[in-house]
Design an enzyme around this catalytic site. Structure first.
Site, PDB file in Angstrom:
ATOM      1  N   ARG A 132      64.580  36.006  30.130  1.00 25.87           N
ATOM      2  CA  ARG A 132      63.413  36.396  30.606  1.00 25.87           C
ATOM      3  C   ARG A 132      63.457  34.680  31.380  1.00 25.87           C
ATOM      4  O   ARG A 132      62.385  34.812  33.143  1.00 25.87           O
ATOM      5  CB  ARG A 132      63.026  35.322  29.813  1.00 25.87           C
ATOM      6  CG  ARG A 132      61.691  34.824  29.138  1.00 25.87           C
ATOM      7  CD  ARG A 132      61.157  36.413  29.799  1.00 25.87           C
ATOM      8  NE  ARG A 132      61.034  37.167  29.815  1.00 25.87           N
ATOM      9  CZ  ARG A 132      59.933  38.630  30.407  1.00 25.87           C
ATOM     10  NH1 ARG A 132      59.768  38.413  31.711  1.00 25.87           N
ATOM     11  NH2 ARG A 132      60.703  39.562  30.127  1.00 25.87           N
ATOM     12  N   LYS A 168      48.098  24.906  46.859  1.00 21.38           N
ATOM     13  CA  LYS A 168      47.368  25.282  45.443  1.00 21.38           C
ATOM     14  C   LYS A 168      48.477  26.352  44.752  1.00 21.38           C
ATOM     15  O   LYS A 168      48.949  27.329  45.044  1.00 21.38           O
ATOM     16  CB  LYS A 168      46.024  26.268  45.905  1.00 21.38           C
ATOM     17  CG  LYS A 168      45.226  25.161  46.414  1.00 21.38           C
ATOM     18  CD  LYS A 168      44.214  26.269  46.653  1.00 21.38           C
ATOM     19  CE  LYS A 168      43.090  25.298  47.223  1.00 21.38           C
ATOM     20  NZ  LYS A 168      41.671  26.245  47.701  1.00 21.38           N
ATOM     21  N   LYS A 173      40.464  14.671  54.573  1.00 21.73           N
ATOM     22  CA  LYS A 173      39.434  15.453  54.522  1.00 21.73           C
ATOM     23  C   LYS A 173      37.972  15.185  54.448  1.00 21.73           C
ATOM     24  O   LYS A 173      37.907  14.191  55.224  1.00 21.73           O
ATOM     25  CB  LYS A 173      39.851  16.191  53.284  1.00 21.73           C
ATOM     26  CG  LYS A 173      41.390  16.779  53.479  1.00 21.73           C
ATOM     27  CD  LYS A 173      42.000  17.325  51.145  1.00 21.73           C
ATOM     28  CE  LYS A 173      40.729  18.201  51.283  1.00 21.73           C
ATOM     29  NZ  LYS A 173      41.352  19.561  52.108  1.00 21.73           N
ATOM     30  N   GLU A 222      40.050  17.727  59.240  1.00 20.09           N
ATOM     31  CA  GLU A 222      39.334  18.080  58.792  1.00 20.09           C
ATOM     32  C   GLU A 222      38.323  18.122  59.495  1.00 20.09           C
ATOM     33  O   GLU A 222      37.829  17.143  59.272  1.00 20.09           O
ATOM     34  CB  GLU A 222      39.056  18.402  57.155  1.00 20.09           C
ATOM     35  CG  GLU A 222      38.752  19.501  56.530  1.00 20.09           C
ATOM     36  CD  GLU A 222      38.040  19.584  54.969  1.00 20.09           C
ATOM     37  OE1 GLU A 222      39.121  19.770  54.087  1.00 20.09           O
ATOM     38  OE2 GLU A 222      37.233  18.654  54.789  1.00 20.09           O
ATOM     39  N   ASP A 251      36.768  24.265  59.034  1.00 20.89           N
ATOM     40  CA  ASP A 251      36.333  23.870  57.065  1.00 20.89           C
ATOM     41  C   ASP A 251      35.292  25.017  57.068  1.00 20.89           C
ATOM     42  O   ASP A 251      34.712  24.536  57.502  1.00 20.89           O
ATOM     43  CB  ASP A 251      36.733  22.931  56.610  1.00 20.89           C
ATOM     44  CG  ASP A 251      36.695  23.263  55.255  1.00 20.89           C
ATOM     45  OD1 ASP A 251      37.369  23.754  54.519  1.00 20.89           O
ATOM     46  OD2 ASP A 251      36.010  22.718  54.565  1.00 20.89           O
TER      47      ASP A 251
END
Length: 298
Positions: free
Chosen positions: A110, A145, A177, A211, A232
């Site tokens: 597994r 992510k 950002k 960004e 963005d």
């Protein structure tokens, strides 16, 4: 024979994280008490890893011997590969064969399949996205992510699918950002704060990406000469105008809710990169099985 790409990627910190993930997976399963009750230590099995759908891009096959190694059974198991990471494989193809102690293979089963199915799913989704950009100069980037603890394996799977890795962590590339820019009072102020933080040691400062949400921010960012500029969540027309403002020498990246169906149109505009989080966070697991049969002694 070791996979050269796997060995190049999983060195140093990347290998440490992979080994920790394997050890944790084995620890999560605990001892296989049922197998230990039914099989004798001398019983051996042959295990075949079989693809159950065609068109899969394999990723993670070399993890199998590492799982066996972490169980301390390397000398007792023989592994043969019939495919390599990055290969497209047909339905029902046997991609690897393992021969070893029954108790070892049943516990490893597994863990091996969880890695292989998950990573091959990412590689397959990545390959689909890369194909959508065919004919353009735009390269597909992954993002951060990723599942906690599995960033390195997942980014490796992106490479197997033909994608390109974005920064591996927050220190590899410095990214301004929207929250950084807003807190600093604007892009010029944010860059000034960064240069002040690195005063006297600018040669050690990682590359910078900025960004941008508007054309005005694009103009401000260009004036700061970063390595890369991110567009963005811009619509197609704003994106086209923004790209026209960026001179050669500054990389461009399109990001923000990019749907796979939009990739061809984005590629036609000519950014250097497009980043897509869903190739990791929304990839469907590939379908593999591990078929076991008893090994008859000669």
């Amino acid at each position: 024979m070791p996979d050269p790409r796997f060995e190049r990627f999983f060195t140093g910190k990347a290998r440490d994280f992979l080994i920790r993930a394997i050890d944790l997976a084995l620890e999560e399963d605990g001892p296989d008490l049922t197998s230990m009750a039914v099989f004798a230590p001398t019983d051996r099995l042959t295990a075949s890893i079989v693809a159950k759908e065609e068109g899969i891009v394999a990723a993670g096959l070399p993890i199998a011997p590492l799982v066996i190694e972490r169980m301390g059974q390397t000398t007792d198991c023989d592994i043969t590969f019939f495919a390599a990471d990055g290969d497209r494989i047909p339905d029902r193809m046997v991609v690897a064969s393992l021969v070893g102690p029954a108790i070892t293979l049943l516990k490893a089963e597994r863990v091996i399949l969880n890695f292989l199915c998950h990573l091959s799913g990412i590689a397959t989704k990545t390959a689909t996205a890369v194909a959508a950009l065919a004919g353009s100069k735009t390269r597909l980037l992954d993002t951060r992510k990723t599942l906690p603890g599995l960033r390195y394996p997942e980014k490796y799977a992106v490479l197997c699918g033909g994608g390109v890795n974005h920064r591996i962590d927050l220190a590899e590339m410095l990214m301004f950002k929207d929250n950084h820019i807003d807190r600093a009072g604007g892009i010029p102020q944010a860059m000034a704060a960064l240069r002040k933080a690195y005063h006297g040691r600018m040669e050690t400062m990682p590359p910078v990406e900025i960004e941008c949400r508007t054309l005005a921010e694009v103009a401000q960012a260009v004036a700061e000469s970063p390595k890369r500029l991110m567009l963005d969540n811009m619509d197609r027309e704003t994106m086209r105008q923004a790209l026209a403002l960026v001179p050669a020498g500054i990389e461009t990246e399109v990001s923000g809710g990019v749907d796979l169906d939009a990739l061809a149109g984005i590629g036609a505009l000519g950014p250097d990169f497009v980043s897509v989080g869903r190739i990791t966070h929304s990839a469907k697991s590939a379908d593999f099985s591990l078929l076991l049969k008893e090994t008859v002694a000669p």
